[in-house]
Design a protein around this motif. Structure first.
Motif, PDB file in Angstrom:
ATOM      1  N   GLU A 160       0.801  -1.220   0.000  1.00  0.00           N
ATOM      2  CA  GLU A 160       0.000   0.000   0.000  1.00  0.00           C
ATOM      3  C   GLU A 160       0.840   1.281   0.000  1.00  0.00           C
ATOM      4  O   GLU A 160       0.492   2.233  -0.693  1.00  0.00           O
ATOM      5  CB  GLU A 160      -0.994  -0.016   1.165  1.00  0.00           C
ATOM      6  N   PRO A 161       1.959   1.342   0.729  1.00  0.00           N
ATOM      7  CA  PRO A 161       2.790   2.548   0.628  1.00  0.00           C
ATOM      8  C   PRO A 161       3.434   2.703  -0.755  1.00  0.00           C
ATOM      9  O   PRO A 161       3.993   3.766  -1.048  1.00  0.00           O
ATOM     10  CB  PRO A 161       3.856   2.322   1.711  1.00  0.00           C
ATOM     11  N   GLN A 162       3.362   1.648  -1.571  1.00  0.00           N
ATOM     12  CA  GLN A 162       3.937   1.705  -2.912  1.00  0.00           C
ATOM     13  C   GLN A 162       2.842   1.789  -3.981  1.00  0.00           C
ATOM     14  O   GLN A 162       3.018   1.350  -5.105  1.00  0.00           O
ATOM     15  CB  GLN A 162       4.834   0.488  -3.144  1.00  0.00           C
ATOM     16  N   TYR A 163       1.685   2.329  -3.577  1.00  0.00           N
ATOM     17  CA  TYR A 163       0.619   2.733  -4.499  1.00  0.00           C
ATOM     18  C   TYR A 163      -0.099   1.546  -5.161  1.00  0.00           C
ATOM     19  O   TYR A 163      -0.587   1.653  -6.282  1.00  0.00           O
ATOM     20  CB  TYR A 163       1.156   3.690  -5.573  1.00  0.00           C
ATOM     21  N   ILE A 164      -0.190   0.432  -4.436  1.00  0.00           N
ATOM     22  CA  ILE A 164      -0.941  -0.732  -4.914  1.00  0.00           C
ATOM     23  C   ILE A 164      -2.037  -1.023  -3.896  1.00  0.00           C
ATOM     24  O   ILE A 164      -1.759  -1.169  -2.699  1.00  0.00           O
ATOM     25  CB  ILE A 164      -0.043  -1.969  -5.089  1.00  0.00           C
ATOM     26  N   GLN A 165      -3.262  -1.112  -4.359  1.00  0.00           N
ATOM     27  CA  GLN A 165      -4.403  -1.410  -3.483  1.00  0.00           C
ATOM     28  C   GLN A 165      -4.611  -2.919  -3.440  1.00  0.00           C
ATOM     29  O   GLN A 165      -4.950  -3.533  -4.444  1.00  0.00           O
ATOM     30  CB  GLN A 165      -5.659  -0.706  -4.001  1.00  0.00           C
ATOM     31  N   LEU A 166      -4.425  -3.517  -2.269  1.00  0.00           N
ATOM     32  CA  LEU A 166      -4.609  -4.962  -2.099  1.00  0.00           C
ATOM     33  C   LEU A 166      -6.007  -5.218  -1.554  1.00  0.00           C
ATOM     34  O   LEU A 166      -6.361  -4.736  -0.479  1.00  0.00           O
ATOM     35  CB  LEU A 166      -3.554  -5.521  -1.142  1.00  0.00           C
ATOM     36  N   ASN A 167      -6.815  -5.979  -2.293  1.00  0.00           N
ATOM     37  CA  ASN A 167      -8.208  -6.225  -1.899  1.00  0.00           C
ATOM     38  C   ASN A 167      -8.384  -7.519  -1.114  1.00  0.00           C
ATOM     39  O   ASN A 167      -9.155  -7.568  -0.158  1.00  0.00           O
ATOM     40  CB  ASN A 167      -9.102  -6.244  -3.132  1.00  0.00           C
ATOM     41  N   ASN A 168      -7.675  -8.568  -1.512  1.00  0.00           N
ATOM     42  CA  ASN A 168      -7.827  -9.839  -0.798  1.00  0.00           C
ATOM     43  C   ASN A 168      -6.753 -10.808  -1.266  1.00  0.00           C
ATOM     44  O   ASN A 168      -6.194 -10.663  -2.361  1.00  0.00           O
ATOM     45  CB  ASN A 168      -9.203 -10.452  -1.038  1.00  0.00           C
ATOM     46  N   ILE A 169      -6.482 -11.798  -0.417  1.00  0.00           N
ATOM     47  CA  ILE A 169      -5.630 -12.931  -0.782  1.00  0.00           C
ATOM     48  C   ILE A 169      -6.382 -14.195  -0.401  1.00  0.00           C
ATOM     49  O   ILE A 169      -6.778 -14.365   0.750  1.00  0.00           O
ATOM     50  CB  ILE A 169      -4.266 -12.874  -0.069  1.00  0.00           C
ATOM     51  N   LEU A 170      -6.592 -15.065  -1.368  1.00  0.00           N
ATOM     52  CA  LEU A 170      -7.337 -16.307  -1.152  1.00  0.00           C
ATOM     53  C   LEU A 170      -6.395 -17.501  -1.299  1.00  0.00           C
ATOM     54  O   LEU A 170      -5.761 -17.666  -2.344  1.00  0.00           O
ATOM     55  CB  LEU A 170      -8.485 -16.421  -2.159  1.00  0.00           C
ATOM     56  N   ILE A 171      -6.306 -18.309  -0.245  1.00  0.00           N
ATOM     57  CA  ILE A 171      -5.493 -19.527  -0.296  1.00  0.00           C
ATOM     58  C   ILE A 171      -6.377 -20.649  -0.833  1.00  0.00           C
ATOM     59  O   ILE A 171      -7.279 -21.120  -0.150  1.00  0.00           O
ATOM     60  CB  ILE A 171      -4.938 -19.895   1.092  1.00  0.00           C
ATOM     61  N   ARG A 172      -6.133 -21.067  -2.067  1.00  0.00           N
ATOM     62  CA  ARG A 172      -6.963 -22.104  -2.684  1.00  0.00           C
ATOM     63  C   ARG A 172      -6.572 -23.504  -2.225  1.00  0.00           C
ATOM     64  O   ARG A 172      -7.429 -24.380  -2.076  1.00  0.00           O
ATOM     65  CB  ARG A 172      -6.869 -22.001  -4.204  1.00  0.00           C
ATOM     66  N   ASP A 173      -5.273 -23.711  -2.015  1.00  0.00           N
ATOM     67  CA  ASP A 173      -4.841 -25.066  -1.660  1.00  0.00           C
ATOM     68  C   ASP A 173      -3.535 -25.005  -0.884  1.00  0.00           C
ATOM     69  O   ASP A 173      -2.692 -24.130  -1.124  1.00  0.00           O
ATOM     70  CB  ASP A 173      -4.660 -25.912  -2.931  1.00  0.00           C
TER      71      ASP A 173
END
Length: 270
Positions: A160-173
């Motif tokens: 986020e301090p590097q101008y990227i908006q992180l919405n979610n991380i999903l662990i599939r397996d």
């Protein structure tokens, strides 16, 4: 064929040049995208607002760098180590988008390769840090949601301090080494069987307790009844029964004396 006057030729050249400049000055931004203006001689102004969707007019000597600004998915497969040093493979999906307000700054400092320069190293670093705190058993069963949330929070702090908006991380397996997975499954099966056995023991004990309580109740009732049946009461009941038998039309009553208890003895029928 008559030649065009020099003035007419010049006019046509001017018109064509003007049309070319006009077309080069018109930039169309697609839906879900934004543009970063690159000015000849000045480059990208990090404080400038991005160009929005639709038609935009820019000087023909400048250029526009196109960015997709809606949510995107980055599939990521990682190999990390658990707390006891075993190799764990994670299959994840990263949902992200560039920070729209800081799009010019993102391009100025990171460029269009910001995914490989910032996002991927951040998610891999966070995954190694988080998974290294847990055992394979925790990764396989109860801690998967907690691990997912922790990886998200740690990655978010980096990007986020590097101008990227992180919405979610999903662990599939989560893939464990086969021998470890089999050992965990055997352990879980044994624990389940042990719980079932304990449940059966508790149920049997409750049933036995119920039988003991019922038997004790009957014994207490018989004890009370026996204590209340005196010889006098038994003799009175015997007399009543004898009278009823003597009144029966199907019985012939013969009194031949008395028994040890003083009760008449009734013999015969018909």
């Amino acid at each position: 064929m008559e030649k065009l006057p020099k003035g007419g030729v010049l006019t046509i050249i001017v018109i064509v040049a003007a049309l070319i400049l006009l077309f080069k000055s018109v930039v169309t931004i697609d839906s879900g995208h934004a543009g970063v203006l690159y000015q000849l001689g000045g480059g990208v102004d990090p404080e400038s607002e991005p160009l929005g969707e639709g038609i935009n007019f820019v000087a023909p000597w400048n250029s526009v760098i196109d960015y997709e600004v809606r949510q995107q998915e980055l599939p990521e497969k990682m190999s990390v180590l658990s707390s006891n040093g075993l190799d764990i493979k994670l299959d994840a999906s990263v949902l992200y988008q560039p920070d729209y307000k800081n799009l010019s700054r993102l391009h100025k400092e990171k460029g269009k390769e910001y995914i490989s320069r910032v996002l991927q190293p951040a998610i891999r670093s966070a995954a190694r840090s988080v998974v290294g705190r847990y055992t394979p058993e925790q990764l396989y069963s109860s801690k998967r949601d907690a691990i997912q949330d922790e990886i998200f929070e740690e990655t978010k702090k980096i990007v986020e301090p590097q101008y990227i908006q992180l919405n979610n991380i999903l662990i599939r397996d989560v893939t464990l080494p086969p021998t470890i997975k089999e050992a965990i499954e055997r352990k879980l099966k044994q624990e389940q069987e042990s719980l079932e056995y304990e449940f059966r023991l508790v149920t049997a004990e409750k049933e036995a307790q119920k039988v003991r309580i019922e038997a004790q109740g009957k014994a207490d009732a018989n004890k009370i009844l026996s204590a209340s049946l005196t010889d006098k009461i038994l003799q009175d009941k015997g007399i009543d029964a004898t009278i009823k038998l003597s009144e029966s039309q199907n019985s012939k009553v013969i009194v031949i004396g008395s028994g040890d208890s003083g009760m008449p003895i009734i013999l015969g029928n018909q």
